[in-house]
Scaffold this active site. Structure first.
Site, PDB file in Angstrom:
ATOM      1  N   TRP A  62       0.938  -1.267  -0.051  1.00  0.00           N
ATOM      2  CA  TRP A  62       0.005  -0.025   0.005  1.00  0.00           C
ATOM      3  C   TRP A  62       0.786   1.228  -0.053  1.00  0.00           C
ATOM      4  O   TRP A  62       1.945   1.077   0.253  1.00  0.00           O
ATOM      5  CB  TRP A  62      -0.965   0.205   1.068  1.00  0.00           C
ATOM      6  CG  TRP A  62      -0.632  -0.285   2.536  1.00  0.00           C
ATOM      7  CD1 TRP A  62       0.616  -0.614   2.880  1.00  0.00           C
ATOM      8  CD2 TRP A  62      -1.246   0.037   3.692  1.00  0.00           C
ATOM      9  NE1 TRP A  62       0.813  -0.769   4.264  1.00  0.00           N
ATOM     10  CE2 TRP A  62      -0.510  -0.345   4.816  1.00  0.00           C
ATOM     11  CE3 TRP A  62      -2.404   0.328   4.071  1.00  0.00           C
ATOM     12  CZ2 TRP A  62      -0.749  -0.200   6.213  1.00  0.00           C
ATOM     13  CZ3 TRP A  62      -2.976   0.258   5.396  1.00  0.00           C
ATOM     14  CH2 TRP A  62      -2.255   0.218   6.381  1.00  0.00           C
ATOM     15  N   ASN A  63       0.275   2.438  -0.301  1.00  0.00           N
ATOM     16  CA  ASN A  63       1.017   3.585  -0.442  1.00  0.00           C
ATOM     17  C   ASN A  63       0.189   4.887   0.299  1.00  0.00           C
ATOM     18  O   ASN A  63      -1.058   4.733   0.249  1.00  0.00           O
ATOM     19  CB  ASN A  63       0.914   3.934  -1.844  1.00  0.00           C
ATOM     20  CG  ASN A  63       1.648   2.869  -2.704  1.00  0.00           C
ATOM     21  OD1 ASN A  63       2.810   2.715  -2.702  1.00  0.00           O
ATOM     22  ND2 ASN A  63       0.991   2.334  -3.729  1.00  0.00           N
ATOM     23  N   HIS A  70      -7.521  19.438  -7.260  1.00  0.00           N
ATOM     24  CA  HIS A  70      -7.645  19.363  -8.555  1.00  0.00           C
ATOM     25  C   HIS A  70      -6.196  19.192  -9.516  1.00  0.00           C
ATOM     26  O   HIS A  70      -5.563  19.835 -10.149  1.00  0.00           O
ATOM     27  CB  HIS A  70      -7.830  21.005  -8.890  1.00  0.00           C
ATOM     28  CG  HIS A  70      -9.048  21.452  -8.232  1.00  0.00           C
ATOM     29  ND1 HIS A  70     -10.236  21.847  -9.111  1.00  0.00           N
ATOM     30  CD2 HIS A  70      -9.519  21.680  -6.904  1.00  0.00           C
ATOM     31  CE1 HIS A  70     -11.175  22.271  -8.111  1.00  0.00           C
ATOM     32  NE2 HIS A  70     -10.534  22.051  -6.874  1.00  0.00           N
ATOM     33  N   HIS A  74     -10.124  15.301 -12.831  1.00  0.00           N
ATOM     34  CA  HIS A  74     -10.638  15.754 -11.818  1.00  0.00           C
ATOM     35  C   HIS A  74     -12.034  16.692 -11.801  1.00  0.00           C
ATOM     36  O   HIS A  74     -12.329  16.937 -12.888  1.00  0.00           O
ATOM     37  CB  HIS A  74      -9.791  16.724 -10.796  1.00  0.00           C
ATOM     38  CG  HIS A  74      -9.345  17.855 -11.348  1.00  0.00           C
ATOM     39  ND1 HIS A  74      -8.522  18.145 -12.282  1.00  0.00           N
ATOM     40  CD2 HIS A  74     -10.288  19.204 -11.119  1.00  0.00           C
ATOM     41  CE1 HIS A  74      -8.504  19.577 -12.592  1.00  0.00           C
ATOM     42  NE2 HIS A  74      -9.376  20.062 -11.938  1.00  0.00           N
ATOM     43  N   ASP A  76     -14.548  19.488 -10.770  1.00  0.00           N
ATOM     44  CA  ASP A  76     -14.771  20.937  -9.919  1.00  0.00           C
ATOM     45  C   ASP A  76     -16.148  21.011  -9.316  1.00  0.00           C
ATOM     46  O   ASP A  76     -17.139  20.907 -10.079  1.00  0.00           O
ATOM     47  CB  ASP A  76     -14.743  21.965 -10.846  1.00  0.00           C
ATOM     48  CG  ASP A  76     -12.984  22.367 -11.386  1.00  0.00           C
ATOM     49  OD1 ASP A  76     -12.277  21.475 -11.014  1.00  0.00           O
ATOM     50  OD2 ASP A  76     -13.124  23.215 -12.296  1.00  0.00           O
ATOM     51  N   HIS A  80     -15.514  25.596  -5.734  1.00  0.00           N
ATOM     52  CA  HIS A  80     -14.394  25.991  -6.065  1.00  0.00           C
ATOM     53  C   HIS A  80     -14.161  27.268  -6.298  1.00  0.00           C
ATOM     54  O   HIS A  80     -13.112  27.842  -6.087  1.00  0.00           O
ATOM     55  CB  HIS A  80     -14.106  25.019  -7.422  1.00  0.00           C
ATOM     56  CG  HIS A  80     -12.630  25.121  -7.864  1.00  0.00           C
ATOM     57  ND1 HIS A  80     -11.506  25.415  -7.228  1.00  0.00           N
ATOM     58  CD2 HIS A  80     -12.398  25.346  -9.361  1.00  0.00           C
ATOM     59  CE1 HIS A  80     -10.528  25.507  -7.874  1.00  0.00           C
ATOM     60  NE2 HIS A  80     -11.105  25.492  -9.293  1.00  0.00           N
ATOM     61  N   HIS A 208     -15.290  28.620 -14.977  1.00  0.00           N
ATOM     62  CA  HIS A 208     -15.351  28.638 -13.587  1.00  0.00           C
ATOM     63  C   HIS A 208     -16.273  29.782 -13.288  1.00  0.00           C
ATOM     64  O   HIS A 208     -17.410  29.191 -12.276  1.00  0.00           O
ATOM     65  CB  HIS A 208     -14.126  28.885 -12.740  1.00  0.00           C
ATOM     66  CG  HIS A 208     -13.241  27.891 -13.296  1.00  0.00           C
ATOM     67  ND1 HIS A 208     -12.521  27.883 -14.210  1.00  0.00           N
ATOM     68  CD2 HIS A 208     -12.672  26.883 -12.415  1.00  0.00           C
ATOM     69  CE1 HIS A 208     -11.569  26.838 -14.166  1.00  0.00           C
ATOM     70  NE2 HIS A 208     -11.829  26.039 -13.231  1.00  0.00           N
TER      71      HIS A 208
HETATM   72 MN    MN Z   1     -10.049  22.221 -11.102  1.00  0.00          MN
END
Ligand code: MN
Length: 260
Positions: A62-63, A70, A74, A76, A80, A208
């Site tokens: 595992w990590n 973002h 991904h 938004d 945001h 946005h």
């Molecule tokens: Mn973004």
């Protein structure tokens, strides 16, 4: 109604409904949006091994992960952006889950983006698309295909020049038209939902400012949009349930009905 879901599951198992991955692989070289100073930068993706069938954990691997919300492919969320900050259902943990499964239409701008790295989608392009494929249905995702995801070199993907990034995207009027259509959100192949030069638009960063100001979503760093039909796909876009999260990396999956 249970019959409907059984049919869906069977169609997926028989590949009558194809499942297409619209997600880029997350790795330390995953390009992250770059902001000019004095704005704070987002951390890149990093991965650190905890154990790998060794003294630190003999039977397990595992990590630990670190990254900005973002990063890579991904989501938004409306909060945001400052224009969406007051939506109580606008954070990764408060968005109604129903909105994570929605139809998607694809506007193919790959030829235009190949000719012009700063190509801007305008209402003219959207109306021409609608003339061919019908009015964009309310509640749909609108995905801009540019083939930008085929740029494997992170520098070419970000395409930073002296006057800012040269990356295609929508102009402000195009985003206004999509808000008028009452879409679920706007998705792109580039590192962010806005065009590279959108800092100079009115308003700045319309994908946005206007989208999130209308409680709508964004998807960035998508791929395989060339494998989707212009209409008819359904996409699943559930971000991590981060408390008051502004977005998150996610696996974006498209369902496409194979007609033949
Ligand atoms: Mn973004």
């Amino acid at each position: 109604m249970s019959d409907l879901l059984t049919k869906l599951a069977k169609a997926i198992a028989k590949e009558k409904i194809k499942v297409i991955d619209l997600t880029q692989t997350l790795r330390p070289s995953t390009p992250v949006i770059q902001l000019p100073p004095p704005f704070a930068p987002s951390a890149p993706f990093s991965i650190e091994e905890i154990s790998r069938y060794d003294d630190k954990g003999p039977a397990w691997y595992w990590n630990n992960l670190a990254m900005g919300e973002h990063t890579g492919t991904h989501f938004d969320a409306p909060i945001h952006w400052v224009t969406g900050k007051d939506y109580r259902d606008g954070a990764t943990d408060t968005v109604p889950v129903q909105r994570f499964i929605a139809p998607a239409v694809v506007i193919d701008c790959s030829k235009e983006a190949k000719k012009d790295e700063k190509f801007l989608l305008t209402p003219k392009h959207i109306l021409a698309w609608e003339k061919k494929h019908g009015t964009i249905p309310k509640g749909s995702w609108v995905l801009m295909r540019t083939d930008w995801s085929k740029r494997e070199d992170p520098a070419k993907f970000l395409n930073m020049k002296e006057d800012g990034p040269h990356v295609p995207g929508p102009n402000a009027d195009a985003v206004r038209l999509l808000v008028e259509r009452d879409v679920n959100g706007w998705g792109v192949e580039a590192v962010g939902t806005d065009a590279g030069q959108a800092f100079s638009f009115e308003p700045a960063f319309p994908a946005h400012a206007l989208m999130h100001g209308s409680n709508k979503f964004g998807l960035a760093s998508l791929c395989n949009l060339d494998k989707l039909p212009p209409t008819g796909a359904v996409i699943v876009t559930a971000p991590l349930k981060i408390e008051h999260g502004s977005g998150s990396p996610l696996r974006v999956i498209a369902l496409v009905h194979d007609e033949d």
